[in-house]
Structures are given as structure tokens and as C-alpha cells.
Design an enzyme around this catalytic site. Structure first.
Site, PDB file in Angstrom:
ATOM      1  N   ARG A  47      -4.166   3.601   6.300  1.00 38.41           N
ATOM      2  CA  ARG A  47      -3.196   4.614   6.554  1.00 38.41           C
ATOM      3  C   ARG A  47      -3.877   5.588   7.530  1.00 38.41           C
ATOM      4  O   ARG A  47      -3.195   6.184   8.488  1.00 38.41           O
ATOM      5  CB  ARG A  47      -2.859   5.381   5.376  1.00 38.41           C
ATOM      6  CG  ARG A  47      -1.845   6.325   5.608  1.00 38.41           C
ATOM      7  CD  ARG A  47      -1.245   7.096   4.338  1.00 38.41           C
ATOM      8  NE  ARG A  47      -0.369   6.076   3.645  1.00 38.41           N
ATOM      9  CZ  ARG A  47      -0.284   6.162   2.367  1.00 38.41           C
ATOM     10  NH1 ARG A  47      -1.049   7.085   1.528  1.00 38.41           N
ATOM     11  NH2 ARG A  47       0.219   5.169   1.608  1.00 38.41           N
ATOM     12  N   TYR A  48      -5.151   6.011   7.409  1.00 38.46           N
ATOM     13  CA  TYR A  48      -5.775   6.827   8.627  1.00 38.46           C
ATOM     14  C   TYR A  48      -6.540   6.393   9.439  1.00 38.46           C
ATOM     15  O   TYR A  48      -6.799   5.004   9.271  1.00 38.46           O
ATOM     16  CB  TYR A  48      -6.571   7.840   7.707  1.00 38.46           C
ATOM     17  CG  TYR A  48      -5.935   8.669   6.662  1.00 38.46           C
ATOM     18  CD1 TYR A  48      -5.161   9.740   7.166  1.00 38.46           C
ATOM     19  CD2 TYR A  48      -5.909   8.321   5.246  1.00 38.46           C
ATOM     20  CE1 TYR A  48      -4.673  10.641   5.952  1.00 38.46           C
ATOM     21  CE2 TYR A  48      -5.505   9.250   4.167  1.00 38.46           C
ATOM     22  CZ  TYR A  48      -4.599  10.227   4.717  1.00 38.46           C
ATOM     23  OH  TYR A  48      -3.985  11.016   3.771  1.00 38.46           O
ATOM     24  N   ARG A  51     -10.318   5.290   8.512  1.00 40.55           N
ATOM     25  CA  ARG A  51     -11.021   4.714   6.912  1.00 40.55           C
ATOM     26  C   ARG A  51      -9.759   3.974   6.096  1.00 40.55           C
ATOM     27  O   ARG A  51      -8.677   4.285   6.689  1.00 40.55           O
ATOM     28  CB  ARG A  51     -11.313   6.169   6.115  1.00 40.55           C
ATOM     29  CG  ARG A  51     -10.371   7.044   5.972  1.00 40.55           C
ATOM     30  CD  ARG A  51     -10.929   8.458   6.008  1.00 40.55           C
ATOM     31  NE  ARG A  51     -10.030   9.795   5.540  1.00 40.55           N
ATOM     32  CZ  ARG A  51      -9.376  10.322   6.750  1.00 40.55           C
ATOM     33  NH1 ARG A  51      -9.217   9.997   7.923  1.00 40.55           N
ATOM     34  NH2 ARG A  51      -8.616  11.390   6.397  1.00 40.55           N
ATOM     35  N   CYS A  60      -7.478  -0.412 -14.611  1.00 42.13           N
ATOM     36  CA  CYS A  60      -8.369   0.778 -15.015  1.00 42.13           C
ATOM     37  C   CYS A  60      -8.314   1.283 -16.455  1.00 42.13           C
ATOM     38  O   CYS A  60      -7.311   0.358 -17.329  1.00 42.13           O
ATOM     39  CB  CYS A  60      -7.365   2.007 -14.394  1.00 42.13           C
ATOM     40  SG  CYS A  60      -7.934   3.666 -14.602  1.00 42.13           S
ATOM     41  N   CYS A  64      -3.520   6.467 -17.461  1.00 44.80           N
ATOM     42  CA  CYS A  64      -3.061   7.906 -17.571  1.00 44.80           C
ATOM     43  C   CYS A  64      -1.402   7.666 -17.480  1.00 44.80           C
ATOM     44  O   CYS A  64      -0.782   6.791 -16.840  1.00 44.80           O
ATOM     45  CB  CYS A  64      -3.559   8.437 -16.240  1.00 44.80           C
ATOM     46  SG  CYS A  64      -5.200   8.371 -16.075  1.00 44.80           S
ATOM     47  N   CYS A  67       0.444   8.119 -13.772  1.00 46.47           N
ATOM     48  CA  CYS A  67      -0.371   7.157 -12.614  1.00 46.47           C
ATOM     49  C   CYS A  67       0.871   6.039 -12.266  1.00 46.47           C
ATOM     50  O   CYS A  67       1.369   5.438 -13.136  1.00 46.47           O
ATOM     51  CB  CYS A  67      -1.596   6.465 -12.884  1.00 46.47           C
ATOM     52  SG  CYS A  67      -2.380   5.545 -11.967  1.00 46.47           S
ATOM     53  N   ARG A  69       0.109   3.289 -11.503  1.00 48.87           N
ATOM     54  CA  ARG A  69      -0.489   1.941 -11.620  1.00 48.87           C
ATOM     55  C   ARG A  69      -0.592   1.745 -13.089  1.00 48.87           C
ATOM     56  O   ARG A  69      -1.306   0.918 -13.449  1.00 48.87           O
ATOM     57  CB  ARG A  69      -1.696   1.724 -10.840  1.00 48.87           C
ATOM     58  CG  ARG A  69      -1.754   1.894  -9.481  1.00 48.87           C
ATOM     59  CD  ARG A  69      -3.110   1.817  -8.754  1.00 48.87           C
ATOM     60  NE  ARG A  69      -3.007   1.715  -7.332  1.00 48.87           N
ATOM     61  CZ  ARG A  69      -3.422   2.784  -6.622  1.00 48.87           C
ATOM     62  NH1 ARG A  69      -3.879   3.903  -7.137  1.00 48.87           N
ATOM     63  NH2 ARG A  69      -3.452   2.670  -5.458  1.00 48.87           N
ATOM     64  N   ASP A 227       2.407  12.932  -8.167  1.00 43.89           N
ATOM     65  CA  ASP A 227       3.389  12.221  -7.514  1.00 43.89           C
ATOM     66  C   ASP A 227       4.802  11.955  -7.938  1.00 43.89           C
ATOM     67  O   ASP A 227       4.786  12.039  -9.071  1.00 43.89           O
ATOM     68  CB  ASP A 227       2.789  10.576  -6.990  1.00 43.89           C
ATOM     69  CG  ASP A 227       1.370  10.594  -6.241  1.00 43.89           C
ATOM     70  OD1 ASP A 227       1.379  11.639  -5.206  1.00 43.89           O
ATOM     71  OD2 ASP A 227       0.550   9.862  -6.392  1.00 43.89           O
ATOM     72  N   ASP A 264       0.311  14.405  -1.608  1.00 45.73           N
ATOM     73  CA  ASP A 264       0.255  13.169  -0.898  1.00 45.73           C
ATOM     74  C   ASP A 264       1.749  12.811  -0.544  1.00 45.73           C
ATOM     75  O   ASP A 264       2.376  12.516  -1.392  1.00 45.73           O
ATOM     76  CB  ASP A 264      -0.408  11.918  -1.799  1.00 45.73           C
ATOM     77  CG  ASP A 264      -0.744  10.941  -1.106  1.00 45.73           C
ATOM     78  OD1 ASP A 264      -0.698  10.765   0.146  1.00 45.73           O
ATOM     79  OD2 ASP A 264      -1.392  10.044  -1.706  1.00 45.73           O
ATOM     80  N   LYS A 271      -2.323  12.742   2.763  1.00 42.83           N
ATOM     81  CA  LYS A 271      -2.446  13.958   2.123  1.00 42.83           C
ATOM     82  C   LYS A 271      -2.248  15.029   2.984  1.00 42.83           C
ATOM     83  O   LYS A 271      -2.851  15.152   3.970  1.00 42.83           O
ATOM     84  CB  LYS A 271      -3.955  13.999   1.586  1.00 42.83           C
ATOM     85  CG  LYS A 271      -4.149  13.084   0.615  1.00 42.83           C
ATOM     86  CD  LYS A 271      -5.617  12.838   0.208  1.00 42.83           C
ATOM     87  CE  LYS A 271      -5.733  11.895  -0.520  1.00 42.83           C
ATOM     88  NZ  LYS A 271      -5.742  10.232   0.147  1.00 42.83           N
TER      89      LYS A 271
END
Ligand SMILES: *Cc1c(COP(=O)(O)O)cnc(C)c1O
Length: 309
Positions: A47-48, A51, A60, A64, A67, A69, A227, A264, A271
Site C-alpha cells: 500500500r505504501y 514497505r 492468531c 480478539c 479484529c 481476522r 476499525d 486506518d 494510517k
């Protein structure tokens, strides 16, 4: 984590115990990050400019409830290496990428051998100056941070780890020990925190969290607005609350304890930082500023050059 729950509805409970409110899904909420738009090959989000995010593990340990995901489950070893091959090749071909962020899921839930294989391969790519890992393991599964894991990771410097703590109670003795081992392996540690209603939407709770992170050798990095995830609406609080928290940190405690507050942006905007208003007025001649305690100060712009002759 479960043993940290003191009573139903406390900050730890809220983060991990599913509630019926999760089924409340409104229009305009998304069920995934808009990462596909920036995904040139599977497992890469670029996206950037310089990076890229590299999804190395689908799993994970945290699950959470806020999240995007959280519904993903499976065997952490189930991304076939062949599938990662196109990602490695993309990173090799894109010389503008100098910083790669291993994410997931949680990269540190992979086996030592798999982590070693992935890092070694990344280190054959000369333009990747910096490797990063995003992991909730130091918070959730601190016993996963072993001397063996640290010995592997320290071969691949410069390597940074961003971890994720949301409440001061999460900095248990075991978590602090794991963070110390990673720091002793020379790994600079950051923390990404999510602003969550009922968990940490309180300047005093956030200040204590940031101070305890510093003591545990972690530099707070980001506070995110939650989010707009389907089923996580009950965790969201206002943008003003986030600004109030930053205002209560900046100047009132170590600058090292003050992270960037970001949203975000939905739709792949990335961000975007938000700052309380410290600029009262800006003209050609001067800037009028308000300091952390609310007092006003003036700072003059440079004088215009005097033309001679
Ligand atoms: C957060 C993020 C990064 C890293 O951003 P930094 O501000 O450099 O930490 C890179 N790619 C994506 C898609 C991200 O969401």
C-alpha cells in the site's frame, strides 16, 4: 489470558469473550480490511511506497473480538511454502521495498524452523533493509518466547517487533519477562494499541498502559481507532476520546510514552495521524501555540531577507 479475568465485563473479558452484540451487523461496516485492492500477489499487501505487509501465518492465538481476522482458524503451517513463493518473488523484484512487515495471524505462532526459513529467505534480498514482525505472542502466549526463538530472530537484524497490548493488566510478569528476552536479543519493541470502549477509553488507563510498556522496554507506537469491523460496533468510541487521550499524555508524561494516534482509513487510505489542536494561529510572521497545559505562546517566523542594492 483467561486467568486475568477478574469479573465478567472487565477489560480482559470484553476483549475475548464473544457477545451477542457481535451479531449486530450494520450497512457500511466491513468484514475485512480493504487489503485486496493493494494485493498484487497472494499474501502481500503493498500500500505504501517503500514497505509491504507479508502475511506469513493465517492463525492468531488471540481471537480478539474486535479484529477483522477473528474468524480465521486453521493450522498455522498450512500456508504451503509454494504459495509464499510468489510473495518472495514479488519482494525480490520490487527494489523500492526496503521494509517488510511479517503479519498474519501471528508470525510467532509458526514453528522455529518456519520462522528461520522465512527470515533467512528474506535476508537474501539485499534491498530489504528492515524486517518487522507484528505479534501478539508476548501478550498472549509469552511462553512461546524461548531462548531458541530469540537466538533465531537475532540473526536477522535489523529486526523490529511490534506487539499489541490494550490494557495495563495485560503486562503480566510472564509478558514482561518475554518482552525482556526479546529486547535482550537486540530487538527494538513497539506497541500498537486499539482504542476500545470499556477497555481503555480512559486517559488514566492509557497513561498507565504506556508507562508500564516503557518499563517493559516497549516504545508505544500507535493507538488506532477501532476499525469499522462488522460485529465490533460496541467497541467503538468517538474520535474525540482518542484526542482527549493524546492530550492527557503529551506533556504530562514521558514523550517516549506518547504514541501516534491514527485512523486506518477505510478503503485502503492507510494510517492517517490525528493531533489535538496545538496551533492557535499561523501567519507569515508568527505562529501562536497552545502548550500541553493550555497556556499560549508565540514563535516568530524568520524575518524576510533584506534586499541590498
Ligand atoms: C500499517 C501498515 C504498514 C506499516 O506502516 P508503518 O506506518 O510504516 O508502520 C504497511 N502496510 C500496511 C498495509 C499497513 O497497514
Amino acid at each position: 489470558m483467561v486467568d486475568l479475568i477478574k469479573s465478567p465485563g472487565d477489560p480482559i473479558w470484553l476483549q475475548y469473550v464473544p457477545t451477542v452484540q457481535e451479531l449486530d451487523v450494520h450497512d457500511g461496516l466491513v468484514d475485512s480490511l480493504d487489503e485486496d485492492a493493494n494485493s498484487p500477489v497472494p499474501n502481500i499487501t503493498h500500500r505504501y511506497p517503500d514497505r509491504a505487509l507479508f502475511l506469513v501465518s493465517p492463525v492468531c492465538a488471540a481471537y480478539c473480538r474486535f479484529c477483522t481476522r477473528r474468524r480465521k482458524v486453521g493450522d498455522p503451517e498450512k500456508i504451503p511454502l509454494a504459495q509464499l513463493e510468489s510473495a518472495f518473488r514479488y519482494l525480490e523484484e520490487h527494489h523500492e521495498i526496503r521494509d517488510v512487515i511479517m503479519s498474519g495471524g501471528d508470525p510467532l505462532l509458526l514453528s522455529d524452523r518456519r520462522i528461520d526459513d522465512i527470515c533467512r529467505r528474506l535476508r537474501t534480498i539485499p534491498h530489504l533493509e528492515v524486517l518487522r514482525i507484528g505479534s501478539r505472542v508476548p501478550c498472549h502466549l509469552p511462553e512461546r518466547v524461548t531462548p531458541e526463538l530469540c537466538a533465531i530472530l537475532k540473526q536477522y537484524h535489523p529486526l523490529y517487533i511490534n506487539t499489541h497490548f490494550n490494557h495495563p493488566d495485560e503486562l503480566t510478569p510472564a509478558a514482561v519477562r518475554a518482552l525482556g528476552m526479546l529486547a535482550d536479543a537486540g530487538i527494538p519493541l513497539g506497541c500498537q494499541t486499539v482504542l476500545l470502549k470499556g477497555v481503555n477509553d480512559d486517559p488514566e488507563v492509557m497513561k498507565l498502559l504506556m508507562q508500564r510498556l516503557l518499563v517493559a522496554r516497549v516504545r508505544p507506537y500507535y493507538i488506532y481507532m477501532c476499525d469499522q469491523v462488522a460485529g465490533a460496533e460496541h467497541f467503538r468510541t468517538t474520535v474525540e476520546k482518542g484526542l482527549e487521550i493524546i492530550k492527557a499524555l503529551r506533556g504530562w508524561t514521558s514523550g517516549l510514552a506518547v504514541p501516534h494516534f491514527v485512523i486506518d482509513a477505510p478503503g485502503g487510505g492507510g494510517k492517517i495521524p490525528l493531533l489535538p489542536e496545538y496551533v492557535v494561529k499561523l501567519t507569515d510572521k508568527e505562529i501562536i501555540l497552545r502548550n500541553y497545559a493550555g497556556k499560549t505562546y508565540r514563535y516568530s517566523q524568520p524575518l524576510e531577507p533584506i534586499l541590498v542594492g
